[in-house]
Design an enzyme around this catalytic site. Sequence first.
Site, PDB file in Angstrom:
ATOM      1  CD  GLU A 154      -5.125  -2.489  -7.116  1.00  0.00           C
ATOM      2  OE1 GLU A 154      -4.524  -3.540  -7.461  1.00  0.00           O
ATOM      3  OE2 GLU A 154      -5.888  -2.453  -6.134  1.00  0.00           O
ATOM      4  CE  LYS A 205      -4.255  -1.369   0.128  1.00  0.00           C
ATOM      5  NZ  LYS A 205      -5.081  -1.093  -1.053  1.00  0.00           N
ATOM      6  CG  ASP A 237      -9.230  -1.820  -6.539  1.00  0.00           C
ATOM      7  OD1 ASP A 237     -10.297  -2.426  -6.711  1.00  0.00           O
ATOM      8  OD2 ASP A 237      -8.680  -1.752  -5.420  1.00  0.00           O
ATOM      9  CG  ASP A 252      -3.998  -0.375  -4.242  1.00  0.00           C
ATOM     10  OD1 ASP A 252      -4.253   0.726  -4.764  1.00  0.00           O
ATOM     11  OD2 ASP A 252      -4.872  -1.153  -3.797  1.00  0.00           O
ATOM     12  CD  GLN A 260     -15.061  -4.137  -1.417  1.00  0.00           C
ATOM     13  OE1 GLN A 260     -14.941  -4.228  -2.635  1.00  0.00           O
ATOM     14  NE2 GLN A 260     -16.216  -3.912  -0.829  1.00  0.00           N
ATOM     15  CE  LYS A 297     -10.233  -4.733  -4.312  1.00  0.00           C
ATOM     16  NZ  LYS A 297     -10.122  -3.418  -3.657  1.00  0.00           N
TER      17      LYS A 297
HETATM   18  C1  MUC Z   1      -7.449  -2.357  -2.340  1.00  0.00           C
HETATM   19  O1  MUC Z   1      -7.023  -3.064  -3.236  1.00  0.00           O
HETATM   20  O2  MUC Z   1      -7.661  -1.179  -2.577  1.00  0.00           O
HETATM   21  C2  MUC Z   1      -8.724  -1.160   0.494  1.00  0.00           C
HETATM   22  C3  MUC Z   1      -9.996  -0.704   0.520  1.00  0.00           C
HETATM   23  C4  MUC Z   1     -10.771  -1.569  -0.251  1.00  0.00           C
HETATM   24  O3  MUC Z   1     -11.963  -1.490  -0.530  1.00  0.00           O
HETATM   25  O4  MUC Z   1     -10.015  -2.547  -0.743  1.00  0.00           O
HETATM   26  C5  MUC Z   1      -8.731  -2.445  -0.160  1.00  0.00           C
HETATM   27  C6  MUC Z   1      -7.631  -2.944  -0.979  1.00  0.00           C
HETATM   28 MG    MG Z   2      -6.781  -1.398  -4.700  1.00  0.00          MG
END
Ligand code: MUC
Ligand code: MG
Length: 366
Positions: A217, A162, A242, A191, A294, A266
């Site tokens: 991402e 992240k 995403d 991401d 998520q 997702k």
């Molecule tokens: C992601 O990939 O962004 C963080 C908030 C969400 O909804 O998913 C995560 C991971």
């Molecule tokens: Mg993401």
Amino acid sequence: MKIERIEAIPYAIPYTHPLKFASGEVEAAEHVLIRIHTDDGLVGTADAPPRPYTYGETQDSIVSIVEKVFGPQLVGLEVLDRGKVRAVLDRTIHNQVAKGAVDIALWDLIGKSLGTPVHQLLGGYTDRLRVSHMLGFRPARDLLDEALRFGEDYGITTFKLKVGRRPLDLDIEACHVLREGLGDGVELYLDANRGWTANEALEVLRRTEGLGITRLEEPCDAKEAMSRQRLVARSPIPIVGDESVPTAGDVSRELLSGGCNSICIKTARSGFSEAQEILGLCTGLGVDVTMGNQIDTQLGSLATVAFGAAHEATARRAGELSNFLDMSDDLLADPLRILDGTIAVRDAPGVGTDVDEEKLARYRLN
Ligand code: MUC
Ligand code: MG
């Protein structure tokens, strides 16, 4: 087999430590368990993880839309009449997470009624998915310790870091420390959850060149269309959509406008039905996909495994499946296990997401 009743049960399970990222922070799984009951006594189950900072839905809004809007329209429909169910759900805009959970619970019922695992109904490509672990905001050394421990304990060799912090140096340092400490055999991708501008993202890409980062991402808000297109055109690695692409329509818009060139799927926000449409779009256009997370429970992660293992294109890359390890407990009756860096599908009819009733009684909020 008709839908008789739909339950939307809010519950809360604390995390052992919070997961922080550019758009938010999670300290407890304040989710909604969706259960669809049929007239012949079957129950379909799915988990709905609200993400107000991403899609605007809350625990209360999910309970409300399922109980007051979807439920009354769905009761009495045949479970197998999936087109009718989709038409009902599509009549309400947004609310992707609530719709996704209703869709997955219905697939669970279809699998149970046919005595077949849902991963086979969806495609049956393989029986497991490699696991990618998501690393939240932490000092660079702690990130490396976490990645090394997950490598050692679970055999995980793919990590999503992240990023999206300021100053940029925080994330750039983390990339360098992780690559140096993990070696070349480990896949690393980023991401930013819209945390940067497109120009900041370009600077990070320049200053991490040579580290073998495979993808970036949601670097900035996809609404900043022009700068996002410029970034996609100049980036040497794929720019993944995403949170900008929860529906097939969003995927079309972002791919056609050049806002991204890779897609994160997702199941928590697209269900299985819309995720299949998204996947068809992507494979048809030659766009690669990843199964995302998520911040799912074991219940939610198992749904991702069922979908991801069902298709060749989704099984190609490691799926993001391990955030449940940060939770103090889970509702899944038979706990999920990561073995040799993979999670296996369940061979039981349905998705395999049967709930531990004692735990549900302990954590439910109503
Ligand atoms: C992601 O990939 O962004 C963080 C908030 C969400 O909804 O998913 C995560 C991971
Ligand atoms: Mg993401």
